[in-house]
Design a protein around this motif. Structure first.
Motif, PDB file in Angstrom:
ATOM      1  N   LYS A 330       0.834  -1.211   0.000  1.00  0.00           N
ATOM      2  CA  LYS A 330       0.000   0.000   0.000  1.00  0.00           C
ATOM      3  C   LYS A 330       0.862   1.252   0.000  1.00  0.00           C
ATOM      4  CE  LYS A 330      -3.050   2.520   3.205  1.00  0.00           C
ATOM      5  NZ  LYS A 330      -3.781   2.445   4.505  1.00  0.00           N
ATOM      6  N   ALA A 331       1.854   1.305   0.904  1.00  0.00           N
ATOM      7  CA  ALA A 331       2.717   2.483   1.000  1.00  0.00           C
ATOM      8  C   ALA A 331       3.529   2.682  -0.275  1.00  0.00           C
ATOM      9  CB  ALA A 331       3.654   2.346   2.206  1.00  0.00           C
ATOM     10  N   THR A 332       4.003   1.587  -0.853  1.00  0.00           N
ATOM     11  CA  THR A 332       4.809   1.667  -2.070  1.00  0.00           C
ATOM     12  C   THR A 332       4.023   2.320  -3.202  1.00  0.00           C
ATOM     13  OG1 THR A 332       6.090  -0.298  -1.476  1.00  0.00           O
ATOM     14  CG2 THR A 332       6.027   0.299  -3.810  1.00  0.00           C
ATOM     15  N   LYS A 389       3.857 -11.313  -3.679  1.00  0.00           N
ATOM     16  CA  LYS A 389       4.979 -11.308  -4.600  1.00  0.00           C
ATOM     17  C   LYS A 389       5.145  -9.905  -5.196  1.00  0.00           C
ATOM     18  CE  LYS A 389       5.186 -16.149  -5.561  1.00  0.00           C
ATOM     19  NZ  LYS A 389       5.564 -17.173  -6.546  1.00  0.00           N
ATOM     20  N   PRO A 390       6.356  -9.568  -5.648  1.00  0.00           N
ATOM     21  CA  PRO A 390       6.554  -8.238  -6.253  1.00  0.00           C
ATOM     22  C   PRO A 390       5.563  -7.958  -7.380  1.00  0.00           C
ATOM     23  CG  PRO A 390       8.675  -9.272  -5.834  1.00  0.00           C
ATOM     24  CD  PRO A 390       7.626 -10.301  -5.528  1.00  0.00           C
ATOM     25  N   ARG A 391       5.223  -8.990  -8.160  1.00  0.00           N
ATOM     26  CA  ARG A 391       4.255  -8.790  -9.246  1.00  0.00           C
ATOM     27  C   ARG A 391       2.877  -8.427  -8.693  1.00  0.00           C
ATOM     28  NH1 ARG A 391       7.152 -12.826 -12.467  1.00  0.00           N
ATOM     29  NH2 ARG A 391       7.816 -11.832 -14.403  1.00  0.00           N
ATOM     30  N   ASP A 392       2.563  -8.915  -7.479  1.00  0.00           N
ATOM     31  CA  ASP A 392       1.284  -8.570  -6.860  1.00  0.00           C
ATOM     32  C   ASP A 392       1.229  -7.083  -6.509  1.00  0.00           C
ATOM     33  OD1 ASP A 392       0.446 -11.203  -7.035  1.00  0.00           O
ATOM     34  OD2 ASP A 392       1.105 -11.704  -5.011  1.00  0.00           O
ATOM     35  N   VAL A 393       2.387  -6.511  -6.160  1.00  0.00           N
ATOM     36  CA  VAL A 393       2.446  -5.072  -5.887  1.00  0.00           C
ATOM     37  C   VAL A 393       2.161  -4.307  -7.179  1.00  0.00           C
ATOM     38  CG1 VAL A 393       3.865  -3.173  -5.022  1.00  0.00           C
ATOM     39  CG2 VAL A 393       4.109  -5.464  -4.033  1.00  0.00           C
ATOM     40  N   ALA A 397      -0.856  -1.694  -8.173  1.00  0.00           N
ATOM     41  CA  ALA A 397      -0.657  -0.397  -8.837  1.00  0.00           C
ATOM     42  C   ALA A 397      -1.497  -0.310 -10.101  1.00  0.00           C
ATOM     43  CB  ALA A 397       0.820  -0.206  -9.166  1.00  0.00           C
ATOM     44  N   HIS A 398      -1.585  -1.420 -10.833  1.00  0.00           N
ATOM     45  CA  HIS A 398      -2.352  -1.476 -12.086  1.00  0.00           C
ATOM     46  C   HIS A 398      -3.839  -1.260 -11.832  1.00  0.00           C
ATOM     47  CE1 HIS A 398      -3.074  -3.135 -16.242  1.00  0.00           C
ATOM     48  NE2 HIS A 398      -4.257  -3.379 -15.691  1.00  0.00           N
ATOM     49  N   VAL A 429      -1.748   1.034 -16.621  1.00  0.00           N
ATOM     50  CA  VAL A 429      -0.358   0.766 -17.006  1.00  0.00           C
ATOM     51  C   VAL A 429       0.546   1.922 -16.569  1.00  0.00           C
ATOM     52  CG1 VAL A 429       1.179   0.266 -18.945  1.00  0.00           C
ATOM     53  CG2 VAL A 429      -1.130  -0.669 -18.931  1.00  0.00           C
ATOM     54  N   PHE A 430       0.019   3.142 -16.617  1.00  0.00           N
ATOM     55  CA  PHE A 430       0.791   4.296 -16.154  1.00  0.00           C
ATOM     56  C   PHE A 430       1.060   4.179 -14.652  1.00  0.00           C
ATOM     57  CE2 PHE A 430       1.739   8.749 -15.193  1.00  0.00           C
ATOM     58  CZ  PHE A 430       2.494   9.121 -16.294  1.00  0.00           C
ATOM     59  N   GLY A 431       0.067   3.732 -13.899  1.00  0.00           N
ATOM     60  CA  GLY A 431       0.260   3.524 -12.463  1.00  0.00           C
ATOM     61  C   GLY A 431       1.340   2.500 -12.175  1.00  0.00           C
ATOM     62  N   GLU A 432       1.360   1.429 -12.970  1.00  0.00           N
ATOM     63  CA  GLU A 432       2.433   0.440 -12.843  1.00  0.00           C
ATOM     64  C   GLU A 432       3.789   1.063 -13.120  1.00  0.00           C
ATOM     65  OE1 GLU A 432       2.288  -3.766 -14.272  1.00  0.00           O
ATOM     66  OE2 GLU A 432       0.474  -3.049 -15.264  1.00  0.00           O
ATOM     67  N   MET A 433       3.851   1.862 -14.201  1.00  0.00           N
ATOM     68  CA  MET A 433       5.126   2.465 -14.586  1.00  0.00           C
ATOM     69  C   MET A 433       5.634   3.409 -13.498  1.00  0.00           C
ATOM     70  SD  MET A 433       7.516   2.537 -16.844  1.00  0.00           S
ATOM     71  CE  MET A 433       6.902   2.005 -18.450  1.00  0.00           C
TER      72      MET A 433
END
Length: 606
Positions: A330-332, A389-393, A397-398, A429-433
């Protein structure tokens, strides 16, 4: 009306493995309970409003003046809000536990009743399209409030050459509940009921797929072979679903005189076929410099001469298997959003605070992730299956990006807030980036940077290369189905025809991989949806390049683009950034960001 981003089932207790307290949905902002008076009252109200709407307007739309047509549009919007609210509630409850027969019945009964009552409204789009162009233009000129809805009329009129008689349209509407919707539900419930056995322990699909990204190669292989076994045993059912849906689509497309199976999706996405073709061709041409090159690097990192399908999403040997607790995730994401603009984090914060996210992996819950916009008068809901997992983060974000987009677009109202799929992936996708770049800046070692870059490249390959390969598979499947019934082996062969081409020469394909098409939900729920992911990724890569170039007004222009929802064409939305998706060079600009990251990874080998 159906739930956006339909996904599949997963089980396992929530909040385990030190992930913290994972949030659950509070659906009371839609309705307090399924058997409460509020849901029943809205169902009654919708039925009455549908009846009065049909009585007031059926057969006489062409007699209305500009003010009268505006009032009719506003009443239609009100109907859409009530129906959308009812079905959002029923659908979201169902996706919380697809194995609960009461929830399944509740959703099916609601859908049946709404389908019946809205059958009275079939005349609406048909009669609107019979209003002469000149007369409609004159009404737009006379009434600015009506002219605001021009994009809705334009999309309806794009379907004008493909609309049928009132009677046939009525028939298609009435039988929809026992047509595609019924086959969709069969698919969902079949997937939800499957059980995979790993080391003697039963697992659902989501938890089994998760093993494909385990550090232990033997675990990845076991999971891949078990997925192949279970889907192999059920492939006849999935082949029947695909055969039926593809044939149903072919019949309707033929009656509507659609020039191709993809035309309906392009019209719905408000995108020109040549733009999609330019995207597809650019990605296929880039396979060698993207996926082929990256996976050759990955084989070297894994110490392998050849990769198997269970190595595709394998973590790198130097990658940490640390789980990311929910509060850290969440914080990330919120910090990354705030780093772009504090307003973005402010819009995202209530999702965590007010029960708008359902994150845990639970028995019967649909797997995967989605953000459902519900209706413009409520707020979106986000579903995740968070395993730390990192992908879950990145998934958080996505989906949160979708949520921010949907909140901002809601001010457009029900009809104009809905964003075409090609643009719906922009904010996600922008949120992920943003999240990726924020984390990359914090990387303290070359090894850490390599792991992060490799993870991002893999995500982008999955979003761009993989989805275009899926699109090609769908194109081949629908073309082949027009020639006759497809056996499971026929479908398997079509699937394999796009795999080696897209993944590259370093891969071997185990026996059984040919059935992995069976669990991709978009093929069933939303034919030809998949290219929207590649469209969105390419678009965001190009947008992010503009952002990195230092456009001082970028944030303001970005928020204006999201606020526009579906009220503007992609050309108008991208023009302020100096971008044009109809230019083939546009896609090369986006793809060059991926190849640039692979360049950096290759340079690290020196």
């Amino acid at each position: 009306m159906q739930i956006a981003h339909p996904v599949r089932d997963a089980n396992a207790p929530a909040g385990t493995d030190g992930l913290g307290n994972l949030p659950e949905w509070d659906l009371s902002d839609l309705y307090p309970s399924p058997d409460g008076p509020e849901f029943a009252a809205d169902m009654e109200r919708l039925e009455a409003l549908c009846t009065s709407f049909a009585a007031d307007y059926a057969g006489r739309l062409d007699t209305l003046d500009a003010a009268g047509l505006l009032r009719a549009v506003e009443r239609d919007e009100e109907l859409s809000i009530i129906a959308g609210r009812l079905m959002s509630y029923a659908g979201l409850r169902y996706y919380q536990n697809t194995m609960d027969s009461d929830r399944a019945k509740f959703m099916a009964d609601a859908q049946d009743r709404i389908t019946t009552m809205t059958a009275q409204l079939v005349f609406w789009s048909l009669e609107l399209n019979r209003i002469e162009d000149g007369k409609l233009e004159a009404m737009f000129a006379e009434n600015a409030a009506l002219a605001r809805y021009r994009p809705i009329f334009e999309r309806l009129r794009a379907m004008k050459p493909h609309q049928l008689s009132n009677e046939l349209e009525q028939f298609l509407h009435d039988q929809s509940a026992v047509g595609a919707a019924a086959w969709n539900r069969l698919f969902d419930e079949t997937i939800a009921g499957l059980e995979f056995t790993i080391d003697g322990e039963p697992r659902p699909l989501e938890a089994t797929l998760d093993l494909l990204s385990e550090q232990d190669r033997s675990k990845r292989e076991s999971a891949a072979r078990e997925i192949a076994r279970v889907f192999g045993e059920n492939v006849r059912t999935f082949a029947r679903v695909h055969n039926t849906l593809a044939k149903e689509k072919e019949i309707e497309d033929r009656w509507r005189k659609m020039p191709s199976p993809q035309t309906g999706r392009h019209l719905a996405n408000h995108v020109e076929p040549e733009v999609v073709e330019a995207l597809r061709n650019a990605v296929v041409a880039a396979y060698p410099k993207l996926s082929h090159r990256y996976y050759a690097l990955k084989a070297k990192w894994l110490g392998l001469d050849r990769l198997q399908v269970w190595d595709r999403n394998a973590p790198l040997p130097m990658e940490s298997d640390r789980k990311v607790a929910w509060d850290e995730a969440k914080a990330t994401v919120l910090d990354a959003y705030a780093g772009f603009d504090p307003k973005m984090a402010e819009i995202a914060a209530p999702f965590f605070e007010k029960g708008w996210i359902d994150a845990g992996v639970k028995p019967g819950k649909a797997p995967g992730a989605f953000a459902h916009p519900t209706v413009s008068t409520v707020h979106p809901y986000v579903m995740l299956n968070y395993l730390g997992k990192p992908r879950d983060v990145m998934t958080l974000a996505h989906e949160l990006g979708h949520g921010v987009h949907q909140v901002l677009a809601a001010d457009q109202g029900e009809h104009l807030s809905s964003t075409p799929l090609t643009l719906a992936e922009t904010a996600s996708v922008f949120g992920e980036m943003l999240t990726f770049r924020a984390l990359l800046e914090k990387a303290e070692t070359k090894q850490e940077r390599r792991v992060m870059l490799a993870g991002k490249v893999e995500d982008m390959i999955n979003t761009v290369v993989r989805q275009i390969a899926f699109y090609d598979f769908e194109c081949k499947l629908h073309d082949a189905r027009r020639e006759g019934e497809l056996t499971p082996d026929d479908i398997n062969a079509l699937w394999m025809s796009v795999q080696a081409e897209s993944l590259g020469p370093v891969f071997d394909f185990m026996e059984g991989y040919e059935v992995f098409w069976a669990y991709i939900p978009h093929f069933v729920h939303s034919p030809f949806y998949v290219y929207a992911y590649a469209f969105g990724d390419g678009l965001v890569n190009a947008l992010y390049a503009v952002y990195e170039e230092g456009d001082a007004d970028f944030q303001a222009k970005y928020f204006e683009m999201l606020k526009a929802g579906g009220s503007k064409h992609h050309k108008a939305l991208l023009a302020p950034f100096g971008l044009d998706a109809s230019d083939p060079a546009f896609w090369d600009k986006g793809l060059s960001m991926i190849s640039g990251m692979i360049d950096e990874l290759e340079a690290m080998e020196d």
